[in-house]
Motif scaffolding. Structure first.
Motif, PDB file in Angstrom:
ATOM      1  N   LYS A  13       0.951  -1.168   0.116  1.00 40.48           N
ATOM      2  CA  LYS A  13       0.246   0.284   0.300  1.00 40.48           C
ATOM      3  C   LYS A  13       1.102   1.492   0.230  1.00 40.48           C
ATOM      4  N   ARG A  14       2.067   1.100   0.749  1.00 39.40           N
ATOM      5  CA  ARG A  14       2.690   2.678   0.724  1.00 39.40           C
ATOM      6  C   ARG A  14       3.415   2.870  -0.374  1.00 39.40           C
ATOM      7  N   ALA A  15       4.452   1.500  -0.625  1.00 36.53           N
ATOM      8  CA  ALA A  15       4.970   1.994  -2.635  1.00 36.53           C
ATOM      9  C   ALA A  15       3.932   2.713  -2.899  1.00 36.53           C
ATOM     10  N   LYS A  16       2.960   1.807  -3.679  1.00 38.99           N
ATOM     11  CA  LYS A  16       2.143   2.791  -4.732  1.00 38.99           C
ATOM     12  C   LYS A  16       1.600   4.050  -3.915  1.00 38.99           C
ATOM     13  N   GLU A  17       1.384   4.201  -2.603  1.00 37.98           N
ATOM     14  CA  GLU A  17       1.093   5.695  -2.693  1.00 37.98           C
ATOM     15  C   GLU A  17       2.647   6.056  -2.927  1.00 37.98           C
ATOM     16  N   LEU A  18       3.800   5.892  -2.914  1.00 37.80           N
ATOM     17  CA  LEU A  18       5.300   7.015  -2.913  1.00 37.80           C
ATOM     18  C   LEU A  18       5.146   6.534  -4.672  1.00 37.80           C
ATOM     19  N   GLY A  19       4.973   5.553  -5.241  1.00 37.04           N
ATOM     20  CA  GLY A  19       4.949   5.348  -6.984  1.00 37.04           C
ATOM     21  C   GLY A  19       6.329   4.367  -6.932  1.00 37.04           C
ATOM     22  N   LEU A  20       6.776   3.830  -6.064  1.00 38.45           N
ATOM     23  CA  LEU A  20       8.553   2.699  -5.963  1.00 38.45           C
ATOM     24  C   LEU A  20       7.838   1.709  -5.758  1.00 38.45           C
ATOM     25  N   SER A  21       8.676   0.857  -6.974  1.00 42.50           N
ATOM     26  CA  SER A  21       8.834  -0.276  -7.266  1.00 42.50           C
ATOM     27  C   SER A  21       9.360  -1.098  -6.046  1.00 42.50           C
ATOM     28  N   ASP A  22       9.220  -2.720  -5.641  1.00 51.23           N
ATOM     29  CA  ASP A  22       9.967  -3.175  -4.820  1.00 51.23           C
ATOM     30  C   ASP A  22      11.326  -2.571  -5.266  1.00 51.23           C
ATOM     31  N   THR A  23      11.751  -3.115  -5.915  1.00 49.99           N
ATOM     32  CA  THR A  23      13.591  -2.731  -6.877  1.00 49.99           C
ATOM     33  C   THR A  23      13.892  -1.691  -6.511  1.00 49.99           C
ATOM     34  N   GLU A  24      12.660  -0.642  -6.514  1.00 46.90           N
ATOM     35  CA  GLU A  24      13.313   0.548  -6.072  1.00 46.90           C
ATOM     36  C   GLU A  24      13.725   0.948  -4.102  1.00 46.90           C
ATOM     37  N   ILE A  25      12.482   0.459  -3.773  1.00 45.27           N
ATOM     38  CA  ILE A  25      12.275   0.057  -2.558  1.00 45.27           C
ATOM     39  C   ILE A  25      13.981  -0.654  -1.472  1.00 45.27           C
ATOM     40  N   ALA A  26      14.093  -1.665  -2.797  1.00 42.90           N
ATOM     41  CA  ALA A  26      14.965  -2.839  -1.457  1.00 42.90           C
ATOM     42  C   ALA A  26      16.076  -1.909  -2.180  1.00 42.90           C
ATOM     43  N   ARG A  27      16.587  -1.718  -3.126  1.00 42.40           N
ATOM     44  CA  ARG A  27      17.528  -1.086  -3.615  1.00 42.40           C
ATOM     45  C   ARG A  27      17.915   0.359  -2.466  1.00 42.40           C
ATOM     46  N   ARG A  28      16.708   1.231  -1.778  1.00 40.80           N
ATOM     47  CA  ARG A  28      17.219   2.422  -1.193  1.00 40.80           C
ATOM     48  C   ARG A  28      17.396   1.788  -0.212  1.00 40.80           C
ATOM     49  N   ILE A  29      16.916   0.407   0.414  1.00 42.32           N
ATOM     50  CA  ILE A  29      17.510  -0.423   1.827  1.00 42.32           C
ATOM     51  C   ILE A  29      18.903  -0.957   1.815  1.00 42.32           C
ATOM     52  N   GLY A  30      19.287  -0.982   0.501  1.00 41.66           N
ATOM     53  CA  GLY A  30      20.390  -1.697   0.474  1.00 41.66           C
ATOM     54  C   GLY A  30      19.962  -3.285   0.445  1.00 41.66           C
ATOM     55  N   ILE A  31      19.344  -3.841  -0.119  1.00 37.25           N
ATOM     56  CA  ILE A  31      18.933  -5.180   0.068  1.00 37.25           C
ATOM     57  C   ILE A  31      19.127  -5.665  -0.752  1.00 37.25           C
ATOM     58  N   PRO A  32      19.091  -7.353  -1.674  1.00 32.05           N
ATOM     59  CA  PRO A  32      18.120  -7.748  -3.267  1.00 32.05           C
ATOM     60  C   PRO A  32      16.956  -7.574  -2.819  1.00 32.05           C
ATOM     61  N   GLN A  33      16.493  -7.106  -4.555  1.00 30.86           N
ATOM     62  CA  GLN A  33      14.887  -7.261  -4.859  1.00 30.86           C
ATOM     63  C   GLN A  33      14.018  -8.359  -3.908  1.00 30.86           C
ATOM     64  N   ARG A  34      15.043  -9.919  -4.412  1.00 36.02           N
ATOM     65  CA  ARG A  34      14.826 -11.692  -3.695  1.00 36.02           C
ATOM     66  C   ARG A  34      14.269 -11.078  -2.327  1.00 36.02           C
ATOM     67  N   ARG A  35      14.713 -10.407  -1.556  1.00 34.21           N
ATOM     68  CA  ARG A  35      14.639 -10.303  -0.377  1.00 34.21           C
ATOM     69  C   ARG A  35      13.901  -9.169   0.023  1.00 34.21           C
ATOM     70  N   TYR A  36      13.590  -8.284  -0.402  1.00 36.82           N
ATOM     71  CA  TYR A  36      12.542  -7.658   0.494  1.00 36.82           C
ATOM     72  C   TYR A  36      11.320  -7.995  -0.108  1.00 36.82           C
ATOM     73  N   SER A  37      11.315  -8.777  -1.679  1.00 39.09           N
ATOM     74  CA  SER A  37       9.865  -9.505  -1.908  1.00 39.09           C
ATOM     75  C   SER A  37       9.264 -10.250  -1.310  1.00 39.09           C
ATOM     76  N   ASN A  38      10.355 -10.848  -0.112  1.00 42.62           N
ATOM     77  CA  ASN A  38      10.110 -11.672   0.863  1.00 42.62           C
ATOM     78  C   ASN A  38       8.994 -11.125   1.844  1.00 42.62           C
ATOM     79  N   TYR A  39       9.420 -10.696   2.056  1.00 47.47           N
ATOM     80  CA  TYR A  39       8.457  -9.427   3.233  1.00 47.47           C
ATOM     81  C   TYR A  39       7.244  -8.904   2.443  1.00 47.47           C
TER      82      TYR A  39
END
Length: 70
Positions: A13-39
């Motif tokens: 929900k929050r990612a959609k509000e911000l217009g961010l993809s899982d890939t971009e959020i994972a990059r900003r957090i510093g983890i692989p996209q797959r790991r963020y996808s698990n969350y």
């Protein structure tokens, strides 16, 4: 680890509000996209340190992530 409940719905929900993809959020957090996808898919739970990073990137509180409101 104590079960905290799924936060995936609120992450999406929050990612959609911000217009961010899982890939971009994972990059900003510093983890692989797959790991963020698990969350996001409630397949794994982030530890406290990771929760803090996620909250900072998404600009939300812990309460927001664990809220059950739609």
């Amino acid at each position: 680890m104590v079960y905290m409940g799924g936060i995936g719905k609120n992450l999406r929900k929050r990612a959609k509000e911000l217009g961010l993809s899982d890939t971009e959020i994972a990059r900003r957090i510093g983890i692989p996209q797959r790991r963020y996808s698990n969350y996001v898919n409630d397949q794994r739970e982030p530890d406290f340190r990771m929760l803090k990073k996620i909250c900072n990137v998404l600009g939300v509180s812990y309460d927001y992530l664990f809220s059950e409101k739609d």
